[in-house]
Design an enzyme around this catalytic site. Structure first.
Site, PDB file in Angstrom:
ATOM      1  NE  ARG A 181      -2.681   0.678  11.808  1.00 24.80           N
ATOM      2  CZ  ARG A 181      -2.725   0.293  10.537  1.00 24.80           C
ATOM      3  NH1 ARG A 181      -1.634  -0.122   9.939  1.00 24.80           N
ATOM      4  NH2 ARG A 181      -3.859   0.324   9.864  1.00 24.80           N
TER       5      ARG A 181
ATOM      6  CD  GLU B  29       9.946  -2.356  11.570  1.00 25.93           C
ATOM      7  OE1 GLU B  29      10.301  -3.553  11.578  1.00 25.93           O
ATOM      8  OE2 GLU B  29       9.092  -1.897  12.354  1.00 25.93           O
TER       9      GLU B  29
ATOM     10  CG  ASN C 162      -1.992  -1.118   1.047  1.00 30.43           C
ATOM     11  OD1 ASN C 162      -2.567  -1.335  -0.013  1.00 30.43           O
ATOM     12  ND2 ASN C 162      -2.177  -1.859   2.124  1.00 30.43           N
TER      13      ASN C 162
ATOM     14  CB  SER D 262       1.926   6.742  10.837  1.00 26.68           C
ATOM     15  OG  SER D 262       1.901   5.329  10.914  1.00 26.68           O
TER      16      SER D 262
END
Length: 164
Positions: free
Chosen positions: A119, A106, A18, A110
């Site tokens: 999350r 990583e 996405n 957000s």
């Protein structure tokens, strides 16, 4: 004293599911910049640091794993990865990051720790040098600088352009 390296190095920027929809998908969460605009910012920062970057994005877990393994074979010296939702459940991706034995950071646009509870946990962060989240595209730039500094520190003789 120059901050440039003696040779250009190759860092892979890998974006997961996405992220090709940035600028469209939830701009209040991810910002209004498209992935192409973010990649342009990263490219400009890399050029200032005399570092070569390569970009890859896929919505498919297996393609990302294949690309990580290709990074190993092509002599990539560092990886910046935004695994998207795969962060939270992909043990296959975790194993791939671990198996290539390339320093990896990583990154998330957000702040994943201030969002939905699912999350908050990353299964991939434990096999990375670290995790940067919540700083928008600037997180990629910080990861770039961290990888450069890490490589210079661990390989002073050959700088970041040394061989693997």
């Amino acid at each position: 004293m120059s901050t440039k390296t003696t040779q250009t190095a190759k860092i892979a920027i890998i974006n997961g599911p996405n992220l090709n929809f940035l600028g469209v998908r939830e701009p209040s969460v991810y910002g209004a910049a498209t992935l192409e605009e973010i990649n342009a910012e990263i490219s400009a920062a890399a050029a200032q640091r005399d570092v070569r970057v390569q970009f890859f994005q896929s919505n498919h877990e297996g393609a990302i794993i294949d690309h990580l393994q290709a990074c190993y074979h092509s002599g990539v010296l560092g990886i910046i990865i935004n695994p998207g939702a795969l962060t939270h459940y992909s043990y296959a991706l975790r194993d791939a990051i671990s198996s290539v034995n390339i320093p990896c950071i990583e990154v998330h646009l957000s702040n994943i720790h201030s969002r939905d509870e699912f999350r908050h946990k990353s299964v991939t962060a434990a096999v990375c040098l670290g995790q940067i989240c919540g700083l928008g595209y600037f997180g990629y730039i910080l990861a770039l600088d961290a990888l450069i500094k890490k490589q210079k520190k661990s390989n002073k003789k050959n700088n970041f352009g040394g061989t693997k």
